[in-house]
Scaffold this active site. Sequence first.
Site, PDB file in Angstrom:
ATOM      1  N   ARG A 195       0.792  -1.188  -0.004  1.00  0.00           N
ATOM      2  CA  ARG A 195       0.213   0.003   0.036  1.00  0.00           C
ATOM      3  C   ARG A 195       0.860   1.178  -0.101  1.00  0.00           C
ATOM      4  NH1 ARG A 195      -1.863   2.723   5.102  1.00  0.00           N
ATOM      5  NH2 ARG A 195      -3.380   4.277   4.283  1.00  0.00           N
TER       6      ARG A 195
ATOM      7  N   LYS B 176     -12.975   3.170   0.865  1.00  0.00           N
ATOM      8  CA  LYS B 176     -12.727   3.215   2.586  1.00  0.00           C
ATOM      9  C   LYS B 176     -13.771   3.885   2.998  1.00  0.00           C
ATOM     10  CE  LYS B 176      -8.463   4.575   3.392  1.00  0.00           C
ATOM     11  NZ  LYS B 176      -7.260   5.408   3.628  1.00  0.00           N
TER      12      LYS B 176
ATOM     13  N   ARG C  11      -7.180  19.119   8.735  1.00  0.00           N
ATOM     14  CA  ARG C  11      -6.224  19.145   9.755  1.00  0.00           C
ATOM     15  C   ARG C  11      -6.137  20.386  10.424  1.00  0.00           C
ATOM     16  NH1 ARG C  11      -2.823  14.768   9.470  1.00  0.00           N
ATOM     17  NH2 ARG C  11      -3.143  13.167   7.790  1.00  0.00           N
TER      18      ARG C  11
ATOM     19  N   THR D 219      -6.046  -1.068  10.154  1.00  0.00           N
ATOM     20  CA  THR D 219      -5.842   0.139  11.201  1.00  0.00           C
ATOM     21  C   THR D 219      -5.508  -0.545  12.639  1.00  0.00           C
ATOM     22  OG1 THR D 219      -6.817   1.545   9.721  1.00  0.00           O
ATOM     23  CG2 THR D 219      -6.057   2.320  11.960  1.00  0.00           C
TER      24      THR D 219
END
Length: 474
Positions: free
Chosen positions: A32, A217, A73, A275
């Site tokens: 990945r 995702k 962010r 994860t």
Amino acid sequence: MRKTKIICTIGPATESYAMLERLAHAGMNVARLNMSHGDHQSHAKVIKAIKRLNKTLPHPVAILLDTQGPEIRTGERDNDLNLQTGDIISVVARGTQDVEEHSLMVNYADLIDDMDVGDKLTVDNGLINLEILEKHERVMRCRVIDGGVLKSKRHVNLPGIRVNLPSITDKDRNDILFGMDMDVDFIALSFVREASDITELNELLGDKAGRIKVVAKIENQEGVDNIDAIIDAADGIMVARGDLGCEVEFWELPHIQRRIVRACAQQGKRVIVATHLLESMIDNPMPTRAEVTDVANAVYEEADAIMLSGETTVGKYPIKCVEAMHNIATTIEKHRGLAFTNDLETRDHKQNLAASAVHLAESLKASAIVVITRRGRMANYITNCHPQHSVIHAFTNDGRTRRQLGLNRNVYAHKLLFSKDPEKTLRKAFDLLLSYGFSEGDQVVVISDTLGLYDADAGQGIEAIQVRKLEASK
């Protein structure tokens, strides 16, 4: 042979050819590339190294490009900000710099419009949590619910809020075009909220849509709410538990994971659990017992693949992480999983044919299910049936198909030059199986969606299943 596939995220700890080779030999099936980090030059170097490495491997490593997505962010900081529980701080949503020393900036201009007093912001993967007390034109006053040290550019989640951001950002678009040029095998689209996000990506892929497989995702509540339509539109799903665990109540996460894995089994799509699987091994040579159980649960659920992130990008023990995953998976696979086979929902004739082949192979305890396939469709159909005893060996004349089948649970793919004579094709496939350790006389079930079973007079494939015994070519 291990059924569950392993995905490794490549980073500073593993980007050299030598480390990629060690990862592959330890059990990596898919590499990945996280486009949230690095640049095109560094990623191109890794891709070229993997393509070079694949020429030496019995089973090639596929390449998955993972987009950054519409991330929110915090801003750059000259100094870390130590937030104490109960502190009142300013969150700046419009402007280029913090309004005061004890404040933080967020790079999402619509933050104030989208949120209400009483809503919560989660920062740095849930480590810091804030509650909104007041809203002003460009600043919100917030109370620190859970404190911590805030560094630059930490990720921000807005649980339950639909953000006004595009599904594919300008950066994502450039990264996807880069992936197309580099001929990657999969593109994972971040923060998929609805099926139209997948449609938009396929439009961007153009004539490569379908050839480059799309993984959606699932990282927020909206994606969970629309999961059935998203599964239908995508080639596979990634249960991205990092952001998802911040967007939903964390105690709901195990149920959501199992629900998505089951839905993928029902619709016949690939599914990745990702994860924090071995997070402690970033710094420690052994996983926690809870992590071992977490990996085991994903294997019991019969997910197609389990994924490592920080463990193999910046961790101290990347090879041990892959070895740990391999050992856990192969041990758990000796026991029957949740076996969602009977949940498969389909009226597809070829899927029903594949189910018949699997039922026959399981009843005979066949050593293998042999699939002759050009584009991998029949191998996918067989995978969807989750055979418990027989390993699936797929033979294709297409290199990309071979690599992409590296994501399929319980499939080992081989490259084979097809013959116009279907019997010659099968004999070459049997010779390969014998070279891999099968024995003459082993019983196998054969099924094909291409040249393996072909009626030259009719000019079309014959939908048939064969039971054969392996024997070497004479």
